[in-house]
Design an enzyme around this catalytic site. Structure first.
Site, PDB file in Angstrom:
ATOM      1  N   GLY A  83      10.069  13.127 -24.695  1.00 24.08           N
ATOM      2  CA  GLY A  83       9.159  14.189 -24.874  1.00 24.08           C
ATOM      3  C   GLY A  83       9.574  15.547 -24.757  1.00 24.08           C
ATOM      4  O   GLY A  83       8.701  16.413 -24.362  1.00 24.08           O
ATOM      5  N   GLY A  90       7.420  18.400 -21.624  1.00 24.23           N
ATOM      6  CA  GLY A  90       8.834  18.136 -21.588  1.00 24.23           C
ATOM      7  C   GLY A  90       9.738  19.240 -21.683  1.00 24.23           C
ATOM      8  O   GLY A  90      10.829  19.272 -21.213  1.00 24.23           O
ATOM      9  N   GLY A 138       1.217  11.147 -15.640  1.00 19.96           N
ATOM     10  CA  GLY A 138       0.101  10.657 -16.231  1.00 19.96           C
ATOM     11  C   GLY A 138      -0.940  11.875 -16.335  1.00 19.96           C
ATOM     12  O   GLY A 138      -0.503  12.939 -16.747  1.00 19.96           O
ATOM     13  N   SER A 139      -2.248  11.732 -15.565  1.00 18.00           N
ATOM     14  CA  SER A 139      -3.060  12.934 -15.912  1.00 18.00           C
ATOM     15  C   SER A 139      -4.348  12.493 -15.212  1.00 18.00           C
ATOM     16  O   SER A 139      -4.573  11.502 -14.626  1.00 18.00           O
ATOM     17  CB  SER A 139      -3.768  12.933 -17.385  1.00 18.00           C
ATOM     18  OG  SER A 139      -4.953  13.677 -17.197  1.00 18.00           O
ATOM     19  N   SER A 140      -4.996  13.750 -14.715  1.00 15.42           N
ATOM     20  CA  SER A 140      -6.290  13.802 -13.751  1.00 15.42           C
ATOM     21  C   SER A 140      -7.483  13.090 -14.530  1.00 15.42           C
ATOM     22  O   SER A 140      -8.216  12.471 -13.703  1.00 15.42           O
ATOM     23  CB  SER A 140      -6.478  15.069 -13.356  1.00 15.42           C
ATOM     24  OG  SER A 140      -6.905  15.806 -14.311  1.00 15.42           O
ATOM     25  N   CYS A 141      -7.198  12.845 -15.822  1.00 16.61           N
ATOM     26  CA  CYS A 141      -8.454  11.806 -16.242  1.00 16.61           C
ATOM     27  C   CYS A 141      -8.390  10.447 -15.941  1.00 16.61           C
ATOM     28  O   CYS A 141      -9.329   9.720 -16.201  1.00 16.61           O
ATOM     29  CB  CYS A 141      -8.564  12.157 -17.720  1.00 16.61           C
ATOM     30  SG  CYS A 141      -7.103  11.315 -18.582  1.00 16.61           S
ATOM     31  N   TYR A 165      -7.146   6.964 -23.206  1.00 18.11           N
ATOM     32  CA  TYR A 165      -6.061   7.749 -22.508  1.00 18.11           C
ATOM     33  C   TYR A 165      -5.962   7.402 -21.240  1.00 18.11           C
ATOM     34  O   TYR A 165      -4.740   7.316 -20.724  1.00 18.11           O
ATOM     35  CB  TYR A 165      -6.151   9.228 -22.853  1.00 18.11           C
ATOM     36  CG  TYR A 165      -5.123  10.023 -22.286  1.00 18.11           C
ATOM     37  CD1 TYR A 165      -5.196  11.061 -21.271  1.00 18.11           C
ATOM     38  CD2 TYR A 165      -3.753  10.111 -23.141  1.00 18.11           C
ATOM     39  CE1 TYR A 165      -4.154  11.720 -20.841  1.00 18.11           C
ATOM     40  CE2 TYR A 165      -2.800  11.061 -22.633  1.00 18.11           C
ATOM     41  CZ  TYR A 165      -2.779  11.708 -21.428  1.00 18.11           C
ATOM     42  OH  TYR A 165      -1.881  12.578 -21.158  1.00 18.11           O
ATOM     43  N   LYS A 191      -2.836   5.447 -19.126  1.00 15.53           N
ATOM     44  CA  LYS A 191      -2.090   6.056 -18.050  1.00 15.53           C
ATOM     45  C   LYS A 191      -2.080   5.390 -16.707  1.00 15.53           C
ATOM     46  O   LYS A 191      -1.186   5.477 -16.025  1.00 15.53           O
ATOM     47  CB  LYS A 191      -2.596   7.621 -17.679  1.00 15.53           C
ATOM     48  CG  LYS A 191      -2.161   8.397 -19.042  1.00 15.53           C
ATOM     49  CD  LYS A 191      -0.630   8.645 -19.047  1.00 15.53           C
ATOM     50  CE  LYS A 191      -0.206   9.562 -20.230  1.00 15.53           C
ATOM     51  NZ  LYS A 191       1.384   9.557 -20.225  1.00 15.53           N
ATOM     52  N   HIS A 207      -6.548  21.487 -25.944  1.00 11.07           N
ATOM     53  CA  HIS A 207      -7.216  21.566 -24.828  1.00 11.07           C
ATOM     54  C   HIS A 207      -8.006  22.996 -24.556  1.00 11.07           C
ATOM     55  O   HIS A 207      -7.878  23.845 -25.490  1.00 11.07           O
ATOM     56  CB  HIS A 207      -6.411  21.241 -23.514  1.00 11.07           C
ATOM     57  CG  HIS A 207      -5.784  20.218 -23.487  1.00 11.07           C
ATOM     58  ND1 HIS A 207      -4.570  19.839 -23.644  1.00 11.07           N
ATOM     59  CD2 HIS A 207      -6.318  18.833 -22.776  1.00 11.07           C
ATOM     60  CE1 HIS A 207      -4.443  18.547 -23.630  1.00 11.07           C
ATOM     61  NE2 HIS A 207      -5.458  18.328 -22.989  1.00 11.07           N
ATOM     62  N   ASP A 260     -19.546  17.892 -22.850  1.00  7.07           N
ATOM     63  CA  ASP A 260     -18.951  18.424 -21.622  1.00  7.07           C
ATOM     64  C   ASP A 260     -17.872  17.624 -20.990  1.00  7.07           C
ATOM     65  O   ASP A 260     -16.929  18.241 -20.461  1.00  7.07           O
ATOM     66  CB  ASP A 260     -20.115  18.683 -20.510  1.00  7.07           C
ATOM     67  CG  ASP A 260     -20.837  20.035 -20.936  1.00  7.07           C
ATOM     68  OD1 ASP A 260     -22.064  20.064 -20.269  1.00  7.07           O
ATOM     69  OD2 ASP A 260     -20.276  20.879 -21.411  1.00  7.07           O
TER      70      ASP A 260
HETATM   71  O1  GFB Z   1      -9.515  20.911 -21.917  1.00  9.23           O
HETATM   72  P1  GFB Z   1     -10.644  19.921 -22.575  1.00  9.23           P
HETATM   73  O2  GFB Z   1     -10.500  19.625 -24.070  1.00  9.23           O
HETATM   74  O3  GFB Z   1     -10.587  18.510 -21.780  1.00  9.23           O
HETATM   75  O4  GFB Z   1     -12.026  20.290 -22.090  1.00  9.23           O
HETATM   76  P2  GFB Z   1     -10.852  17.684 -20.524  1.00  9.23           P
HETATM   77  C1  GFB Z   1     -12.375  20.627 -21.055  1.00  9.23           C
HETATM   78  C2  GFB Z   1     -13.912  21.358 -20.824  1.00  9.23           C
HETATM   79  O5  GFB Z   1     -13.603  22.517 -21.579  1.00  9.23           O
HETATM   80  C3  GFB Z   1     -14.780  20.605 -21.513  1.00  9.23           C
HETATM   81  C4  GFB Z   1     -14.814  22.558 -22.561  1.00  9.23           C
HETATM   82  O6  GFB Z   1     -15.972  20.815 -20.963  1.00  9.23           O
HETATM   83  C5  GFB Z   1     -15.054  21.256 -22.964  1.00  9.23           C
HETATM   84  O7  GFB Z   1     -16.032  20.591 -23.641  1.00  9.23           O
HETATM   85  N1  GFB Z   1     -14.646  23.375 -23.926  1.00  9.23           N
HETATM   86  C6  GFB Z   1     -15.300  24.452 -24.187  1.00  9.23           C
HETATM   87  C7  GFB Z   1     -13.697  23.179 -24.913  1.00  9.23           C
HETATM   88  N2  GFB Z   1     -14.997  24.945 -25.290  1.00  9.23           N
HETATM   89  C8  GFB Z   1     -13.907  24.329 -25.742  1.00  9.23           C
HETATM   90  C9  GFB Z   1     -12.781  24.244 -26.814  1.00  9.23           C
HETATM   91  O8  GFB Z   1     -13.013  25.069 -27.657  1.00  9.23           O
HETATM   92  N3  GFB Z   1     -11.996  23.161 -26.825  1.00  9.23           N
HETATM   93  C10 GFB Z   1     -11.831  22.408 -25.917  1.00  9.23           C
HETATM   94  N4  GFB Z   1     -10.702  21.370 -25.965  1.00  9.23           N
HETATM   95  N5  GFB Z   1     -12.712  22.016 -24.823  1.00  9.23           N
HETATM   96  C11 GFB Z   1      -8.994  16.148 -21.095  1.00  9.23           C
HETATM   97  C12 GFB Z   1      -8.895  14.797 -21.517  1.00  9.23           C
HETATM   98  O9  GFB Z   1     -10.484  16.301 -20.757  1.00  9.23           O
HETATM   99  O10 GFB Z   1      -8.158  16.598 -19.982  1.00  9.23           O
HETATM  100  C13 GFB Z   1      -7.246  14.608 -21.643  1.00  9.23           C
HETATM  101  O11 GFB Z   1      -9.391  14.590 -22.683  1.00  9.23           O
HETATM  102  C14 GFB Z   1      -6.390  14.941 -20.722  1.00  9.23           C
HETATM  103  O12 GFB Z   1      -7.296  13.036 -22.004  1.00  9.23           O
HETATM  104  C15 GFB Z   1      -6.680  16.368 -20.315  1.00  9.23           C
HETATM  105  O13 GFB Z   1      -6.820  14.008 -19.675  1.00  9.23           O
HETATM  106  C16 GFB Z   1      -5.893  16.906 -19.048  1.00  9.23           C
HETATM  107  O14 GFB Z   1     -10.222  18.485 -19.436  1.00  9.23           O
HETATM  108  O15 GFB Z   1     -12.442  17.497 -20.627  1.00  9.23           O
END
Ligand code: GFB
Length: 319
Positions: free
Chosen positions: A17, A23, A111-114, A141, A145, A184, A274
């Site tokens: 990766g 990576g 892995g990941s904190s999720c 996911y 992991k 993210h 959320d």
């Molecule tokens: O970073 P995120 O997509 O992943 O979302 P998670 C984090 C928080 O930010 C959530 C909010 O509460 C989203 O609703 N958020 C607000 C947004 N605006 C936005 C936006 O424009 N884009 C995105 N993406 N989020 C991930 C897992 O969860 O964490 C993955 O789905 C992985 O698998 C990663 O584990 C580390 O932190 O919620």
């Protein structure tokens, strides 16, 4: 200097990766080590068992860092459950088994904190794993992991292989994905604030309520922690890798607007999920081993924004 238990000197280190954000950061960090970095190109599809096995037979690395994965933000995870589960299961199973078959004695799985329960007590310690239901938006996911952690533990027990796992918190930095649909939150906020500023708008819209809290770690800190663990850690338990501080998404959005230079308001699209209310990890195990994060969030976001601007200018990031 006494040899560390797991020196990388003279070793061939395969970074699976290597093109991704994690990576590529690990490749950058290994450049200052006395080892040889080996990588596989797109002709080796890590989801295809035979393709992975023949790559290992030809290249025979001594050490493997498994940073390859299908990754994405909350919406991507919620939209493509089958791909997130299948691709990540196949990648980890193929790489870990091919490593065993070709005699690799040392492997670090990322892995990941999720992986932790949606309502795990905070800060989340490693032993919270599998103590409660997962967050539905990314359980696919997360289960992949968790299976990767269990594979490494099983290969330690049955084959005596020194395979270890690290669980990073939410990452950001150079090489991040800035595509709004799949990214993210942090890169998404950078892009939204930047585009609003260019368009002369005075607000950005965030997903959800803005009340969830997230811990962020710069990817260069993660890469340094990975090399530290490769050199010093050998154990069955996975190891949390976090910064130790979290921030509400609404406050993060304000920080990003300030850094980007957008004088604006934050609106909320509460039709979007959320996800987990909070994901602050307890990285005390790693601190006891001798490592803590060093890049402050605000400083890291300034650098990430600069990387984004450079990427737009060079055409590496689609405008
Ligand atoms: O970073 P995120 O997509 O992943 O979302 P998670 C984090 C928080 O930010 C959530 C909010 O509460 C989203 O609703 N958020 C607000 C947004 N605006 C936005 C936006 O424009 N884009 C995105 N993406 N989020 C991930 C897992 O969860 O964490 C993955 O789905 C992985 O698998 C990663 O584990 C580390 O932190 O919620």
């Amino acid at each position: 200097m006494t040899e560390l238990p797991h020196s990388l000197d003279g070793k061939r280190v395969y970074v699976a990766g290597h093109r991704g954000m994690v990576g590529s950061a690990i490749v950058r960090r290994l450049a200052t080590e006395n080892c040889t970095v080996v990588t596989s190109d797109r002709s080796t599809d890590l989801r295809e068992q035979e393709s992975v096995r023949s790559w290992f037979e030809e290249n025979r690395p001594d050490v493997v860092v498994l940073a390859a994965a299908k990754v994405g933000g909350i919406l991507a995870n919620d939209t493509y459950p089958a791909q997130f589960l299948y691709d990540n299961l196949m990648i980890e199973a193929n790489v870990i088994e091919a490593a065993r078959q070709s005699g690799v004695g040392r492997l670090l799985f990322l892995g990941s904190s999720c992986i932790y329960p949606k309502f795990a007590p905070q800060p989340i310690a490693e032993d919270s794993l599998l103590t409660g239901p997962l967050e539905p938006t990314n359980e696919w996911y997360a289960i992949a992991k968790i299976a990767g952690i269990k594979l490494c533990q099983a290969y330690r027990r049955e084959y005596g292989l020194d395979y270890i796992s690290a669980m990073p918190t939410n990452l950001y930095g150079p090489g991040d994905n800035f595509d709004l649909a799949g990214s993210h939150v942090l890169p998404a906020l950078i892009r939204k604030a930047h585009e609003a500023k260019l368009a002369g708008k005075s607000s950005i819209e965030i997903w959800g309520t803005g009340t969830p809290r997230r811990e962020f770690l710069h990817v260069d800190d993660l890469a340094d922690a990975c090399v530290f663990l490769l050199k010093t850690y050998s154990g069955e338990s996975h190891v949390n890798v976090g910064s130790g501080t979290d921030i509400a998404i609404g406050d993060l959005a304000e920080m990003v607007c300030r850094i980007v230079g957008l004088e604006g308001t934050i609106t909320r699209d509460t039709t979007k999920p959320d996800g987990t209310p909070r994901k602050l990890m307890d990285s005390g195990k790693l601190a006891q081993l001798g490592w803590t994060a060093s890049i402050p969030l605000e400083e890291g976001v300034v650098g990430a924004y600069q990387w984004f601007l450079d990427g737009l200018e060079k055409g590496l990031i689609r405008a």
